[in-house]
Write a protein that holds these residues in place. Structure first.
Motif, PDB file in Angstrom:
ATOM      1  N   PHE A  71       0.851  -5.045   6.661  1.00 27.98           N
ATOM      2  CA  PHE A  71       0.710  -4.017   5.636  1.00 27.98           C
ATOM      3  C   PHE A  71       1.690  -2.875   5.880  1.00 27.98           C
ATOM      4  O   PHE A  71       2.234  -2.722   6.973  1.00 27.98           O
ATOM      5  N   LYS A  72       1.901  -2.047   4.861  1.00 28.78           N
ATOM      6  CA  LYS A  72       2.837  -0.924   4.958  1.00 28.78           C
ATOM      7  C   LYS A  72       2.457   0.059   6.046  1.00 28.78           C
ATOM      8  O   LYS A  72       3.305   0.741   6.590  1.00 28.78           O
ATOM      9  N   ASN A  73       1.179   0.131   6.379  1.00 23.47           N
ATOM     10  CA  ASN A  73       0.727   1.040   7.432  1.00 23.47           C
ATOM     11  C   ASN A  73       1.007   0.478   8.833  1.00 23.47           C
ATOM     12  O   ASN A  73       0.528   1.007   9.826  1.00 23.47           O
TER      13      ASN A  73
ATOM     14  N   ALA B  27      -6.080  -0.663   2.696  1.00 23.21           N
ATOM     15  CA  ALA B  27      -4.713  -0.731   2.164  1.00 23.21           C
ATOM     16  C   ALA B  27      -4.798  -1.012   0.675  1.00 23.21           C
ATOM     17  O   ALA B  27      -5.751  -1.636   0.197  1.00 23.21           O
TER      18      ALA B  27
END
Length: 161
Positions: A47-49, A127
């Protein structure tokens, strides 16, 4: 979000007694069982995190196949839906909750009490992903599996969504 299929070859361990009718599996899942004789594999969802979830290809992905397909179809329809996928196999024990809201799918990862080593250090998190991206990423995984089915099993299995 980025979903990757990671495989490694292994010496073939052929089971001459595999029987699709006896196992009562649809063609795609049975092809995964057959494929497990030739490779080991997992799916990594990043994920982007910078947090990620790892799904074993043969226990997590195959066991929760129908639930994953349901999440993809919910994203395709953009129909407001809230569901959970429990990756319940021994060594997994985690939940992926999803909620479709128009053009976004909200995902929540929560560990169970017996979460396995590969996901143990991943904290619970939320997310949000664009539904088109979610669909595309899963479609890419299915296309890669389709190629493996053809290469290893000499079978063409239709993608189910």
């Amino acid at each position: 979000m980025n979903i990757n299929l990671v495989i490694s070859e292994k010496p073939a361990e052929l089971d001459e007694f595999l029987d699709q009718d006896e196992m009562e599996l649809p063609p795609f899942q049975f092809a995964l069982v057959e494929l497990s004789q030739y490779i080991d594999g997992y799916i990594k969802i990043l994920f982007k995190n910078k947090l990620s979830i790892v799904l074993d290809l043969f226990s997590d992905f195959m066991i929760c196949f129908d639930n994953i397909i349901d999440s993809i179809n919910a994203a395709k329809s953009s129909y407001a839906k809230r569901e959970e996928i429990w990756f319940c196999e021994q060594g997994s024990d985690f939940y992926l909750y999803y909620e479709v809201k128009e053009k976004k799918i909200h995902l929540t990862f929560k560990k169970g009490k017996s979460v396995g080593i590969v996901n143990k250090d991943t904290p619970d998190f939320d997310a949000e992903v664009d539904t088109l991206e979610y669909i595309k990423q899963w479609k890419d995984i299915f296309q890669k599996l389709d190629i493996l089915f053809e290469e290893k099993l000499h079978k063409k299995i239709p993608i189910t969504f």
